[in-house]
Scaffold this motif. Structure first.
Motif, PDB file in Angstrom:
ATOM      1  N   GLN A 112     -57.384  11.191  92.080  1.00 42.71           N
ATOM      2  CA  GLN A 112     -57.611  11.293  90.541  1.00 42.71           C
ATOM      3  C   GLN A 112     -58.777  10.774  90.003  1.00 42.71           C
ATOM      4  N   TRP A 113     -59.706  11.331  89.442  1.00 47.22           N
ATOM      5  CA  TRP A 113     -60.855  10.779  88.720  1.00 47.22           C
ATOM      6  C   TRP A 113     -60.898  11.234  87.392  1.00 47.22           C
ATOM      7  N   ILE A 114     -60.887  10.239  86.552  1.00 45.80           N
ATOM      8  CA  ILE A 114     -60.856  10.362  85.262  1.00 45.80           C
ATOM      9  C   ILE A 114     -61.687   9.569  84.448  1.00 45.80           C
ATOM     10  N   ARG A 115     -62.766  10.678  83.743  1.00 48.23           N
ATOM     11  CA  ARG A 115     -64.007  10.122  83.282  1.00 48.23           C
ATOM     12  C   ARG A 115     -63.787  10.243  81.581  1.00 48.23           C
ATOM     13  N   THR A 116     -63.939   9.199  80.799  1.00 42.38           N
ATOM     14  CA  THR A 116     -63.729   9.039  79.523  1.00 42.38           C
ATOM     15  C   THR A 116     -65.243   8.619  78.795  1.00 42.38           C
ATOM     16  N   SER A 117     -65.757   9.561  78.201  1.00 46.80           N
ATOM     17  CA  SER A 117     -67.126   9.234  77.395  1.00 46.80           C
ATOM     18  C   SER A 117     -67.089   9.394  76.046  1.00 46.80           C
ATOM     19  N   TRP A 118     -67.843   8.534  75.312  1.00 42.31           N
ATOM     20  CA  TRP A 118     -67.991   8.339  73.967  1.00 42.31           C
ATOM     21  C   TRP A 118     -69.573   8.048  73.652  1.00 42.31           C
ATOM     22  N   THR A 119     -69.884   7.976  72.206  1.00 42.35           N
ATOM     23  CA  THR A 119     -70.954   7.417  71.923  1.00 42.35           C
ATOM     24  C   THR A 119     -70.595   6.186  70.739  1.00 42.35           C
ATOM     25  N   LYS A 120     -71.736   5.610  70.248  1.00 41.97           N
ATOM     26  CA  LYS A 120     -71.574   4.718  69.128  1.00 41.97           C
ATOM     27  C   LYS A 120     -70.492   5.025  68.086  1.00 41.97           C
ATOM     28  N   GLU A 121     -70.314   6.054  67.917  1.00 41.04           N
ATOM     29  CA  GLU A 121     -69.049   6.482  66.883  1.00 41.04           C
ATOM     30  C   GLU A 121     -68.010   6.129  67.209  1.00 41.04           C
ATOM     31  N   GLU A 133     -65.201  12.062  73.047  1.00 42.68           N
ATOM     32  CA  GLU A 133     -64.846  11.841  71.635  1.00 42.68           C
ATOM     33  C   GLU A 133     -65.002  12.844  70.838  1.00 42.68           C
ATOM     34  N   ARG A 134     -65.983  14.038  71.482  1.00 42.97           N
ATOM     35  CA  ARG A 134     -66.082  15.152  70.316  1.00 42.97           C
ATOM     36  C   ARG A 134     -64.850  15.920  69.973  1.00 42.97           C
TER      37      ARG A 134
END
Length: 158
Positions: free
Chosen positions: A6-15, A50-51
């Motif tokens: 199981q591969w989980i990728r969480t992505s975000w920006t400075k927000e 995050e979007r």
């Protein structure tokens, strides 16, 4: 022997670096129940961004797309995630050793990254990759429990 990935990728920006948005990001799960299975060469891949408020989006993908080295020998599974790409931060001059799992064991390995956009125009973006990997058959809720081994390879992202 069966390998469950199981591969989980969480992505975000400075927000999402602070305040309420960071609280939502930090509350994102690091393990999910496994849906009805693909084949033994598939990985359960979950993406959160995050979007869309870190809502999980799951698929089954070919295990070869998961950047982790697997090697079976002597009744054990050697697991070692590759660090890609080379232009990401934090630097990892010394990495922990590979994990060797026995039948019925599983590892949760986490790595984080910071990236700059082309020419630095759009600012920084961030990833957290969580790899839940089991050796041998597992129940659908296996990755909701406590892993046999935890490797936290997260570095400072500033």
């Amino acid at each position: 022997m069966e390998i469950t990935v199981q591969w989980i990728r969480t992505s975000w920006t400075k927000e999402s670096r602070g305040g309420e948005a960071a609280s939502r990001r930090n509350a994102a799960p690091v393990g999910f129940a496994l849906p009805p299975a693909g084949t033994g060469t598939c990985a359960h891949v979950v993406r959160m961004h995050e979007r869309d408020g870190f809502t999980p989006h799951a698929t089954w993908e070919d295990r070869g797309k998961v950047d982790v080295q697997f090697r079976e020998a002597g009744g054990r599974l050697r697991v070692f995630p590759r660090v890609q790409p080379l232009f990401a931060l934090p630097p990892r001059p010394r990495r922990p050793p590979a994990v060797r799992l026995g039948p019925g064991q599983w590892v949760r390995w986490q790595l984080n990254y910071r990236f700059s956009s082309a020419l630095g125009i759009r600012g920084w973006s961030y990833w957290l990759d969580t790899f839940n990997i089991a050796y041998g058959p597992v129940e659908v809720d296996a990755f909701l429990s406590t892993p046999t081994v935890i490797v936290d390879e997260q570095g400072p992202l500033r």
